[in-house]
Scaffold this motif. Structure first.
Motif, PDB file in Angstrom:
ATOM      1  N   GLN A 140       0.812  -1.213   0.000  1.00  0.00           N
ATOM      2  CA  GLN A 140       0.000   0.000   0.000  1.00  0.00           C
ATOM      3  C   GLN A 140       0.846   1.265   0.000  1.00  0.00           C
ATOM      4  N   GLU A 141       2.165   1.115  -0.256  1.00  0.00           N
ATOM      5  CA  GLU A 141       3.077   2.247  -0.075  1.00  0.00           C
ATOM      6  C   GLU A 141       2.822   3.405  -1.045  1.00  0.00           C
ATOM      7  N   HIS A 142       2.207   3.138  -2.175  1.00  0.00           N
ATOM      8  CA  HIS A 142       1.889   4.205  -3.132  1.00  0.00           C
ATOM      9  C   HIS A 142       0.375   4.234  -3.352  1.00  0.00           C
ATOM     10  N   SER A 143      -0.358   4.370  -2.256  1.00  0.00           N
ATOM     11  CA  SER A 143      -1.807   4.198  -2.331  1.00  0.00           C
ATOM     12  C   SER A 143      -2.470   5.205  -3.273  1.00  0.00           C
ATOM     13  N   GLU A 144      -2.040   6.460  -3.224  1.00  0.00           N
ATOM     14  CA  GLU A 144      -2.721   7.456  -4.063  1.00  0.00           C
ATOM     15  C   GLU A 144      -2.501   7.172  -5.541  1.00  0.00           C
ATOM     16  N   LYS A 145      -1.281   6.739  -5.887  1.00  0.00           N
ATOM     17  CA  LYS A 145      -0.978   6.451  -7.288  1.00  0.00           C
ATOM     18  C   LYS A 145      -1.637   5.163  -7.741  1.00  0.00           C
ATOM     19  N   ARG A 146      -1.579   4.131  -6.910  1.00  0.00           N
ATOM     20  CA  ARG A 146      -2.067   2.817  -7.323  1.00  0.00           C
ATOM     21  C   ARG A 146      -3.553   2.634  -7.080  1.00  0.00           C
ATOM     22  N   LEU A 147      -4.073   3.259  -6.017  1.00  0.00           N
ATOM     23  CA  LEU A 147      -5.470   3.065  -5.659  1.00  0.00           C
ATOM     24  C   LEU A 147      -6.340   4.263  -5.999  1.00  0.00           C
ATOM     25  N   GLY A 148      -5.700   5.392  -6.310  1.00  0.00           N
ATOM     26  CA  GLY A 148      -6.447   6.589  -6.669  1.00  0.00           C
ATOM     27  C   GLY A 148      -7.005   7.345  -5.494  1.00  0.00           C
ATOM     28  N   MET A 149      -6.516   7.055  -4.283  1.00  0.00           N
ATOM     29  CA  MET A 149      -7.010   7.733  -3.089  1.00  0.00           C
ATOM     30  C   MET A 149      -6.028   7.509  -1.943  1.00  0.00           C
ATOM     31  N   PRO A 150      -6.049   8.354  -0.929  1.00  0.00           N
ATOM     32  CA  PRO A 150      -5.206   8.105   0.249  1.00  0.00           C
ATOM     33  C   PRO A 150      -5.600   6.798   0.921  1.00  0.00           C
ATOM     34  N   MET A 151      -4.646   6.185   1.588  1.00  0.00           N
ATOM     35  CA  MET A 151      -4.909   4.903   2.231  1.00  0.00           C
ATOM     36  C   MET A 151      -5.978   5.023   3.313  1.00  0.00           C
ATOM     37  N   ALA A 152      -6.047   6.166   3.968  1.00  0.00           N
ATOM     38  CA  ALA A 152      -7.063   6.349   5.009  1.00  0.00           C
ATOM     39  C   ALA A 152      -8.468   6.272   4.411  1.00  0.00           C
ATOM     40  N   GLU A 153      -8.657   6.851   3.239  1.00  0.00           N
ATOM     41  CA  GLU A 153      -9.958   6.791   2.579  1.00  0.00           C
ATOM     42  C   GLU A 153     -10.258   5.374   2.112  1.00  0.00           C
ATOM     43  N   PHE A 154      -9.249   4.713   1.548  1.00  0.00           N
ATOM     44  CA  PHE A 154      -9.413   3.329   1.114  1.00  0.00           C
ATOM     45  C   PHE A 154      -9.857   2.466   2.289  1.00  0.00           C
ATOM     46  N   THR A 155      -9.186   2.612   3.423  1.00  0.00           N
ATOM     47  CA  THR A 155      -9.489   1.809   4.612  1.00  0.00           C
ATOM     48  C   THR A 155     -10.889   2.084   5.126  1.00  0.00           C
ATOM     49  N   ALA A 156     -11.283   3.357   5.143  1.00  0.00           N
ATOM     50  CA  ALA A 156     -12.616   3.714   5.630  1.00  0.00           C
ATOM     51  C   ALA A 156     -13.701   3.088   4.756  1.00  0.00           C
ATOM     52  N   ARG A 157     -13.496   3.097   3.456  1.00  0.00           N
ATOM     53  CA  ARG A 157     -14.488   2.498   2.553  1.00  0.00           C
ATOM     54  C   ARG A 157     -14.527   0.984   2.702  1.00  0.00           C
ATOM     55  N   VAL A 158     -13.353   0.369   2.897  1.00  0.00           N
ATOM     56  CA  VAL A 158     -13.323  -1.074   3.143  1.00  0.00           C
ATOM     57  C   VAL A 158     -14.116  -1.405   4.397  1.00  0.00           C
ATOM     58  N   ASN A 159     -13.899  -0.639   5.460  1.00  0.00           N
ATOM     59  CA  ASN A 159     -14.568  -0.938   6.729  1.00  0.00           C
ATOM     60  C   ASN A 159     -16.074  -0.687   6.656  1.00  0.00           C
ATOM     61  N   ARG A 160     -16.491   0.295   5.868  1.00  0.00           N
ATOM     62  CA  ARG A 160     -17.934   0.493   5.680  1.00  0.00           C
ATOM     63  C   ARG A 160     -18.550  -0.734   5.009  1.00  0.00           C
ATOM     64  N   ARG A 161     -17.867  -1.228   3.992  1.00  0.00           N
ATOM     65  CA  ARG A 161     -18.366  -2.413   3.288  1.00  0.00           C
ATOM     66  C   ARG A 161     -18.329  -3.643   4.196  1.00  0.00           C
ATOM     67  N   LEU A 162     -17.249  -3.810   4.959  1.00  0.00           N
ATOM     68  CA  LEU A 162     -17.164  -4.953   5.876  1.00  0.00           C
ATOM     69  C   LEU A 162     -18.262  -4.900   6.926  1.00  0.00           C
ATOM     70  N   GLY A 163     -18.629  -3.701   7.338  1.00  0.00           N
ATOM     71  CA  GLY A 163     -19.719  -3.574   8.305  1.00  0.00           C
ATOM     72  C   GLY A 163     -21.026  -4.116   7.768  1.00  0.00           C
ATOM     73  N   GLU A 164     -21.188  -4.090   6.454  1.00  0.00           N
ATOM     74  CA  GLU A 164     -22.395  -4.592   5.818  1.00  0.00           C
ATOM     75  C   GLU A 164     -22.358  -6.099   5.598  1.00  0.00           C
ATOM     76  N   ILE A 165     -21.171  -6.630   5.224  1.00  0.00           N
ATOM     77  CA  ILE A 165     -21.119  -8.032   4.776  1.00  0.00           C
ATOM     78  C   ILE A 165     -20.365  -8.945   5.740  1.00  0.00           C
ATOM     79  N   ALA A 166     -19.567  -8.376   6.650  1.00  0.00           N
ATOM     80  CA  ALA A 166     -18.793  -9.205   7.588  1.00  0.00           C
ATOM     81  C   ALA A 166     -18.638  -8.462   8.914  1.00  0.00           C
ATOM     82  N   PRO A 167     -19.745  -8.280   9.631  1.00  0.00           N
ATOM     83  CA  PRO A 167     -19.670  -7.560  10.911  1.00  0.00           C
ATOM     84  C   PRO A 167     -18.662  -8.203  11.859  1.00  0.00           C
TER      85      PRO A 167
END
Length: 273
Positions: free
Chosen positions: A224-251
């Motif tokens: 994840q060292e180049h998150s903005e370049k590779r993922l198109g967003m800061p890692m903090a935003e990526f993580t927050a979106r992952v956790n929102r989705r996990l809250g829905e499908i894997a509490p």
């Protein structure tokens, strides 16, 4: 040190250090941020066990510096690349465990289950050119003579399930999921911690769907060292979106965004106060 706690820190790319409750250290894919002069190999712990997923330069460059500290350190790497890697870094063959597909190893009370996969397919097909891959160490890191290791690293990837004392399991996984069988492995092994590559995915929601199927309670990213370049967003935003989705499908499942070099601690039991 609390004997009920597992400590870990993310160093760079896929390099993590895990310090077990008894003080032993597992290091994965040793590669430092060579542009950061504030942290060097001297700041890393002496490993008892080193696991290599594949032999691209950004997973092995600092292997020699760590392995030469201790003759008792044990190196786990694919049987296809083991001899070439040990020879390049001058590692004693007695320290090398050449792993194959699905053969479970028990060493010093720790279980290691390697499963073979394939390196991720690059989105930019030009990066799959073999001349590019073999020249990458010299052009990007100033390392020479690893051309064959680089080529092997483009084809071979090894996932690991690590079983610690108390039957705590970690699943370190990445690469091309159309080639490997991580869901079957996770179903059989029931890991508590999943360490999953993020750099080859399209969205946080896709990542969440993958790790939810892998199970466990704690998710750690790697590459994840180049998150903005590779993922198109800061890692903090990526993580927050992952956790929102996990809250829905894997509490109950949560992804952590570890800050570079910072130690984290996970309690593994109940202590009497």
């Amino acid at each position: 040190m609390d004997t009920n706690c597992l400590q870990f820190r993310w160093i760079n790319t896929s390099c993590y250090e895990f310090r077990l409750p008894d003080g032993r250290v597992i290091t994965t894919d040793p590669y430092l941020d060579h542009g950061d002069t504030s942290f060097s190999a001297a700041d890393m712990l002496t490993p008892d066990y080193v696991l290599i997923t594949h032999t691209h330069f950004d997973h092995i460059v600092d292997l020699g510096a760590l392995m030469h500290r201790s003759d008792s350190a044990k190196l786990f790497v694919s049987d296809v690349t083991a001899a070439a890697l040990a020879d390049y870094y001058g590692i004693k063959f007695g320290q090398v465990y050449a792993v194959d597909n699905g053969t479970r190893i028990e060493v010093d009370g720790i279980g290691i289950l390697p499963t073979k996969g394939k390196h991720s397919r690059f989105k930019n097909r030009d990066r799959e050119d073999l001349k590019f891959m073999s020249a990458a160490p010299a052009s990007e890191c100033g390392v020479h003579g690893q051309e064959q290791l680089m080529l092997q690293g483009s084809f071979i990837y090894t996932d690991y399930v690590i079983t610690l004392p108390r039957n705590i399991r970690m699943f370190f996984t990445g690469g091309d999921m159309t080639f490997s069988v991580p869901y079957e492995i996770a179903k059989n092994e029931a890991p508590l911690i999943v360490v999953r590559q993020v750099s080859n995915l399209d969205s946080p929601e896709q990542y969440a769907d993958i790790v939810a199927r892998l199970g466990g309670k704690i998710v750690l990213p790697h590459h994840q060292e180049h998150s903005e370049k590779r993922l198109g967003m800061p890692m903090a935003e990526f993580t927050a979106r992952v956790n929102r989705r996990l809250g829905e499908i894997a509490p109950g499942m949560v992804m952590i965004d570890p800050k570079q070099y910072k130690w984290y601690e996970l309690s593994l039991g109940i202590a009497v106060l």
